[in-house]
Design an enzyme around this catalytic site. Sequence first.
Site, PDB file in Angstrom:
ATOM      1  N   CYS A   1      70.652  98.720 -38.644  1.00 31.34           N
ATOM      2  CA  CYS A   1      71.208  98.894 -37.298  1.00 31.34           C
ATOM      3  C   CYS A   1      70.121  98.907 -36.230  1.00 31.34           C
ATOM      4  O   CYS A   1      69.444  97.917 -36.023  1.00 31.34           O
ATOM      5  CB  CYS A   1      72.097 100.127 -37.244  1.00 31.34           C
ATOM      6  SG  CYS A   1      73.226 100.097 -35.820  1.00 31.34           S
TER       7      CYS A   1
ATOM      8  N   GLU B   1      76.048 101.023 -45.428  1.00 32.77           N
ATOM      9  CA  GLU B   1      75.757 102.280 -46.110  1.00 32.77           C
ATOM     10  C   GLU B   1      76.747 103.380 -45.751  1.00 32.77           C
ATOM     11  O   GLU B   1      76.748 104.438 -46.389  1.00 32.77           O
ATOM     12  CB  GLU B   1      74.330 102.744 -45.786  1.00 32.77           C
ATOM     13  CG  GLU B   1      74.145 103.451 -44.460  1.00 32.77           C
ATOM     14  CD  GLU B   1      74.039 102.502 -43.270  1.00 32.77           C
ATOM     15  OE1 GLU B   1      73.818 102.985 -42.134  1.00 32.77           O
ATOM     16  OE2 GLU B   1      74.181 101.278 -43.466  1.00 32.77           O
TER      17      GLU B   1
ATOM     18  N   HIS C   1      76.637  98.612 -40.841  1.00 28.14           N
ATOM     19  CA  HIS C   1      76.438  99.866 -41.575  1.00 28.14           C
ATOM     20  C   HIS C   1      77.141  99.815 -42.924  1.00 28.14           C
ATOM     21  O   HIS C   1      78.082 100.577 -43.174  1.00 28.14           O
ATOM     22  CB  HIS C   1      76.972 101.049 -40.762  1.00 28.14           C
ATOM     23  CG  HIS C   1      76.074 101.465 -39.638  1.00 28.14           C
ATOM     24  ND1 HIS C   1      74.872 102.107 -39.835  1.00 28.14           N
ATOM     25  CD2 HIS C   1      76.207 101.311 -38.296  1.00 28.14           C
ATOM     26  CE1 HIS C   1      74.299 102.357 -38.665  1.00 28.14           C
ATOM     27  NE2 HIS C   1      75.093 101.880 -37.719  1.00 28.14           N
TER      28      HIS C   1
END
Length: 348
Positions: free
Chosen positions: A142, A237, A235
């Site tokens: 990011c 994750e 994102h």
Amino acid sequence: MPITIPTGLPARSILDSERIFALESHEAERQEMRPLKLVILNLMPTKVETETQLLRLISKSPLQVEIDFMKTSTHQAVHTSMDHLVKFYENLDSFEDNCYDGLVVTGAPVEQMDFEQVDYWQELTRILDWASTHVFSTMYLCWGAMAGLYYRHGIAKRNLDRKVFGVFPQYLQDEYCFITNGFDEIALQPHSRWAGVDEDQVRACPDLQVLTWGPQSGPGLISTQDFSEIFVLGHWEYDRDTLSHEYQRDMAKGLDQVPFPVNYYPHDDPALEPVFSWRAHANLLWRNWLNWVYETTPYDLSQVPTLRATGRLGTDRSIRHAPGGPRADGYQPLAGDGYGLIPGAVKS
């Protein structure tokens, strides 16, 4: 993991063209094994939550991985206890003489600021300079990806009028890429950002390749040609509820025009549990990256500075494939098709 094939097998050329890592018998016999060594530069204020998300993904690999944590000294974390930082984190000074297989640079909630206005910017550039000689491959996330693209490749950050917030389709650009090997034609990726990158500059940079791209979110995954740097603008994750927590947090603050996360809640109803629609691609991305690093990094990490200096990273794969794009028929998933909607179902 790589496959081992008989030396001289004709299929080797086909496997090479599809970027499937294969070792011939004599190569496999020379391989030495050791744990991978990663260092995570955690710039997020919620460090424990970010640690958990990243370690969860790293743990899905069958490889043994040793993890160190790095922090900046020029910014004082206020959402993490000093005891936690002292116990588990070190500054760059403690790592400068070390070499690593991989570095992970997280995002940070400073994307609307100019890079030079961020209080730890000079320290971050020093860390990235160190990584360019002492780390085999770096994964940026990011804002970390925007910062890496800006500092390492001169790619400008673009502030957005509206926040890119929700889960967005990403089109696979090259089905034979090591990093996206096994990805579906369309992958879903969470985004939560007020900024993006200049796509024209990315396309004009010969060292960069766009691996996934979406019509609403733009590039989601970019890498250098040698995979020494991986830039993840979304994102993958994130946990199932991370976007929900961000939305509820902003609503509780009474902020004006809080963006609603698109393609996230079934029926766009925040009372319903979000759909966890990106987990498989998240796991696959991290497995692919760790696997590629494992297969190509030197056994002796002290060789990394020399390999970086001479541009001899990874495997010798000269075959390039033309980038793909959105489907010729113009199909866009999630566009007005009732995301998560079961015909005949009634809102609860």
